[in-house]
Write a protein that holds these residues in place. Structure first.
Motif, short mmCIF file in Angstrom:
data_model
loop_
_atom_site.label_atom_id
_atom_site.label_comp_id
_atom_site.label_asym_id
_atom_site.label_seq_id
_atom_site.Cartn_x
_atom_site.Cartn_y
_atom_site.Cartn_z
N THR A 56 5.86 13.91 1.20
CA THR A 56 5.51 12.65 0.55
C THR A 56 6.76 11.79 0.40
OG1 THR A 56 3.70 13.68 -0.66
CG2 THR A 56 4.53 11.59 -1.50
N SER B 37 0.83 -1.21 0.00
CA SER B 37 0.00 0.00 0.00
C SER B 37 0.86 1.25 0.00
CB SER B 37 -0.90 0.01 1.24
OG SER B 37 -1.60 1.24 1.33
N ARG C 132 -0.62 4.28 0.42
CA ARG C 132 -1.43 5.31 1.07
C ARG C 132 -1.50 5.07 2.58
NH1 ARG C 132 -3.71 8.71 -2.39
NH2 ARG C 132 -3.82 8.08 -4.58
N MET D 175 -5.73 8.27 3.62
CA MET D 175 -5.91 8.02 2.19
C MET D 175 -5.08 8.94 1.31
SD MET D 175 -7.59 5.38 2.39
CE MET D 175 -7.65 5.10 0.61
N HIS D 176 -4.04 9.52 1.89
CA HIS D 176 -3.07 10.30 1.12
C HIS D 176 -1.81 9.45 0.92
CE1 HIS D 176 -5.61 13.67 2.54
NE2 HIS D 176 -5.25 14.22 1.39
N PRO D 177 -0.96 9.83 -0.04
CA PRO D 177 0.29 9.09 -0.22
C PRO D 177 1.10 9.05 1.07
CG PRO D 177 -0.08 10.56 -2.08
CD PRO D 177 -1.13 10.89 -1.06
N THR D 178 1.77 7.94 1.31
CA THR D 178 2.56 7.75 2.52
C THR D 178 3.61 8.85 2.63
OG1 THR D 178 2.25 5.37 2.43
CG2 THR D 178 4.10 6.16 3.74
#
Length: 655
Positions: free
Chosen positions: A561, A543, A545, A549-552
Motif C-alpha cells: 500500500t 482518488s 483507490r 477498489m483497494h488503496p493505491t
C-alpha cells in the motif's frame, strides 16, 4: 631555474608554490561565470527612468572598478537579461571580483550561479476520466482560450499535435506575449494553438557556445512532449511501432500554448512560482525521478502543485511463449512482430547477473535470462553485446522498459512471473521458448500504481506541508516528439526515424503536464478562482483507490500500500475537482516562510518586494494537506530507518 641543493632548493620550491597559488587564485578570480542577481527595485535611484537602465549602469560600473594586475587584463562584465515580472534583477556574466563588488551596490539582495535543472497521449486522458463524456472537459469547452505556459527545451512546431483545427476564436486579448524568430523557426510556424514562442540562451551560450542554437526549436524532444500532453490537439491514428495505437490528444486540447526555451535555474524556481501565484497563474512542477528514497522530492513549494508519477492500466507488451505451454505477458518496446522460431532458454550461473559484457558475449544461441539485480548495470551491459534475445527481471517493468532500447528481442517481466521461467529453464527437458511483440493491453490491474522511480516526500524545505501533492500518469506516455530526439528510441535507428512524430517517455515531467492541463480546464470553468483554490480543488478530490477498489499500491514486488509520501493526495480525478476549495493569500504563504528561521534572510529574494512582513509568522497554512514530523519520526524509528531524512537512503515505501 632552481638548480641548487639544500636550503636554497627549499626556498626556491616555496617561491614556486607561492607563485603558482597566486597565479591560480588570480586566474580563477578572473574567470567569469553567469549569475542570477536579485535586486530591490524599490531603492532604484530617481536618476534612472527604468529598471533596465539602472541594472545596465550597475553592471557597467563594475567594468570600471575591476582591473586585474596580470597582463593588464580588464574584466568585461556582460548584462544578459533583465527581469521585472517573476523576479526583479538581472543575469550577467561576472568574475568573482566583480561579484564581490556588486554585493556592495545599492539595492543588491542576492546572487547565485546559473545552473541547469533536470528535465524531469493515446490513453492517459481516458485513464483519468477525461474522455469525450467528461463533465470537466465539456464544462471548460476543451480549455478554450485558456493559455498554458511551458518552460522546457522548446517545441517542434511541425508536429500534428500543434494544429489549430477546431480553435475558431482569435487569440485572447489578455495575451501580451510574442513570438521569437530563429534558426529553423519562422512566423509561419505559429498559429491559433501555438501563440507564444520565446527563447533565452545567452547564459547557456557563455558556457557551450558551439552547441546552443538561436531558436526555440526543440532538438531534444522533451518540451514538445510536455506541450502535447498538456494541450496537444486531436491526432488520429497515432502509435509507436503499432504499440498504443489510438487518437493522441492533450488534457486541454483547445487551450492555447506559449513555449519558453530556457535553461532553468534551480534557485529561481521558487521565486518564479511565487511571482506566478501572485498574478493568479497556477504552476505545476515535476516532483523528480530520484525515488524511491525518502526526502528526494523536488519543487516542494506550498504555492505550486508538485506532481509525481503513476503507472496506468495500459501494458506495452511482449509475450514469452514457453515450451511447457505457459505464456507470460511482459513489457517491451521491441519493434519486431513475432520471433517465431523456438530457442533454448538459457539460465547459466556464469552470466545470470548480466553485468559483464565479456561473459554475455560468450553466450550460446538462445534467450538469456538475467536474474533480478542492478538493472542499470544490466542495461548498460546488454547494450554492448549482440545477443539472440534476452529476458530482464524487475519489480516495476513499465518503469524500466523505456530505458532498455536493445536492438534485439527483449522482454521485461516481474519477479513473480520470473520464478516460473527460471524453474522451467533449470528443470525442463530441453527448455525452449519464442516471443511475440507489438501488443497493447488495456485494463491491467491493479492501476494506478506509484512509479518506482518517482521521488518521495517529505519536502526538505517545508516538512509540514505534504509533498508531493498529486499523482498523474507518467510512465510510458506516448507524446509528440522531435525528429532529432533519441528519447523513446527502440534501438532500431531505421524505425526510430520513421516514427519520430510520437515517442514514449517516462518520468514525473510527463505526469506534470497532465495536471497543468487539468488546472487549465478548471481555470476555464472558474476564471475567478485563486491559485490556492485551484490547487486545493485538485488535491481534495484525488482518488486513493485503484481499479480494484483497494488503496493505491506501490509498483514493487509485493504491491505494498502506497503512503502519502509516495503519492501525495492520490491520483488526480479531474471531474470531481469542481467545487471543494481552500483559499490562501500571498501573505499567508509569506507567514509560512517566516516560520522557518533559515528562510528569513531570503524573504525579500523570494517575494521581490518590501511589501510583505514577518510580523505574524505561522506554520498554520490553510492548505488541504499537512504532515506532522512527530508521526513521521515515530514511523521511521519503528522501521529502523535513520531519523535524519537528509541522509535517508532506504526506500521510502509503505510509510
Amino acid at each position: 631555474m632552481c638548480q641548487v641543493n639544500g636550503l636554497l632548493r627549499a626556498i626556491c620550491l616555496v617561491f614556486l608554490t607561492w607563485f603558482w597559488v597566486i597565479f591560480h587564485v588570480t586566474s580563477f578570480s578572473a574567470k567569469r561565470f553567469t549569475y542570477i542577481v536579485h535586486m530591490d527595485k524599490s531603492v532604484m535611484p530617481k536618476v534612472f527612468n527604468s529598471h533596465q537602465n539602472w541594472y545596465s549602469s550597475t553592471v557597467d560600473s563594475l567594468n570600471l572598478k575591476n582591473l586585474h594586475s596580470f597582463g593588464g587584463h580588464r574584466s568585461s562584465p556582460e548584462l544578459l537579461y533583465t527581469y521585472d515580472h517573476a523576479a526583479h534583477g538581472f543575469s550577467a556574466v561576472l568574475s568573482l571580483a566583480e561579484l564581490e563588488a556588486l554585493k556592495k551596490a545599492p539595492g543588491f539582495i542576492s546572487a547565485y550561479p546559473d545552473s541547469s535543472a533536470q528535465l524531469y497521449t493515446t490513453h492517459k486522458p481516458e485513464f483519468i476520466s477525461l474522455d469525450t463524456a467528461s463533465a470537466l472537459l465539456h464544462a471548460s469547452n476543451y480549455g478554450k482560450d485558456t493559455i498554458i505556459g511551458i518552460v522546457d527545451s522548446g517545441v517542434w512546431p511541425q508536429s500534428p499535435s500543434f494544429n489549430d483545427e477546431g480553435i475558431t476564436t482569435k487569440v485572447p486579448s489578455k495575451w501580451k506575449g510574442s513570438c521569437d524568430r530563429g534558426q529553423g523557426f519562422n512566423s509561419s510556424m505559429w498559429n491559433a494553438k501555438l501563440i507564444g514562442v520565446r527563447y533565452f540562451n545567452k547564459g547557456a551560450k557563455e558556457n557551450i557556445p558551439l552547441y546552443i542554437q538561436d531558436s526555440a526549436l526543440d532538438r531534444r524532444g522533451h518540451g514538445t512532449a510536455v506541450f502535447s500532453i498538456a494541450a496537444g490537439n486531436y491526432v488520429k491514428g497515432v502509435s509507436f511501432a503499432d504499440y498504443a495505437e489510438g487518437t493522441a490528444k492533450g488534457v486541454a486540447p483547445h487551450a492555447r500554448v506559449a513555449v519558453y526555451k530556457e535553461d532553468l535555474f534551480k534557485n529561481s524556481v521558487a521565486i518564479a512560482t511565487f511571482a506566478a501565484m501572485e498574478k493568479g497563474i497556477v504552476v505545476s512542477a515535476a516532483a523528480g525521478n530520484s525515488g524511491p528514497h525518502c526526502s528526494s522530492v523536488e519543487n516542494g513549494f506550498p504555492w505550486a502543485l508538485t506532481v509525481t508519477a503513476s503507472n496506468t492500466d495500459r501494458q506495452i507488451s511482449g509475450t514469452l511463449i514457453m515450451g511447457n505451454g505457459l505464456n507470460i505477458a511482459g513489457w517491451s518496446l521491441f519493434p519486431g512482430y513475432i520471433l517465431s522460431q523456438t530457442m533454448p532458454l538459457l539460465h547459466e550461473k556464469t552470466m545470470s547477473n548480466c553485468i559483464s559484457p565479456v561473459l554475455l558475449s560468450k553466450s550460446p544461441y538462445g534467450i538469456v535470462i538475467c536474474e533480478i539485480g542492478d538493472i542499470k548495470r544490466q542495461i548498460r551491459s546488454i547494450l554492448r553485446v549482440n545477443l539472440t534475445a534476452i529476458i530482464l527481471i524487475h519489480e516495476d517493468p513499465p518503469g524500466v522498459v523505456f530505458q532498455v532500447k536493445a536492438p534485439y528481442p527483449y522482454i521485461v517481466i516481474r519477479p513473480k512471473d520470473a520464478s516460473f521461467v527460471i524453474t522451467y529453464a533449470k528443470n525442463g527437458n530441453t527448455p525452449f521458448a519464442s516471443m511475440r511483440f507489438r501488443q497493447t493491453f488495456i485494463g491491467i490491474k491493479p492501476a494506478p500504481t506509484v512509479a518506482f522511480y518517482a521521488s518521495r516526500g517529505p519536502s526538505k524545505d517545508f516538512p509540514n506541508i505534504l509533498k508531493p501533492d498529486i499523482m498523474a500518469p507518467g510512465t510510458l506516455v506516448l507524446a509528440a516528439s522531435s525528429p532529432y530526439s533519441r528519447e523513446g528510441s527502440t534501438g532500431s535507428n531505421n524505425f526510430a526515424k520513421s516514427s519520430y512524430m510520437f515517442k514514449f517517455g517516462s518520468g514525473t515531467s510527463f505526469s506534470n503536464p497532465h495536471v497543468a492541463g487539468v488546472a487549465a480546464l478548471l481555470k476555464s470553468v472558474h476564471p475567478k478562482w485563486s491559485v490556492a483554490a485551484i490547487i486545493s480543488a485538485i488535491i481534495t478530490t484525488a482518488s486513493i483507490r485503484d481499479n480494484t477498489m483497494h488503496p493505491t499500491r506501490e509498483a514493487n514486488i509485493n504491491f505494498e500500500t502506497a503512503s502519502p509520501l509516495a503519492m501525495g493526495a492520490g491520483q488526480i480525478d479531474p471531474n470531481k475537482a469542481l467545487d471543494l476549495i481552500f483559499d490562501a493569500t500571498p501573505q499567508d504563504y509569506v507567514n509560512l516562510i517566516c516560520s522557518f528561521r533559515r528562510f528569513k534572510p531570503q524573504i525579500k529574494t523570494i517575494t521581490r518586494s518590501s511589501n510583505y512582513s514577518c510580523v505574524n509568522p505561522s506554520s498554520d497554512l490553510n492548505h488541504p494537506s499537512i504532515i506532522t514530523s512527530y508521526a513521521f519520526k515515530n514511523f521511521m524509528r519503528n522501521k529502523g530507518i535513520s531519523e535524519d531524512r537528509n541522509k535517508c537512503r532506504r526506500r521510502c515505501t509503505n510509510l
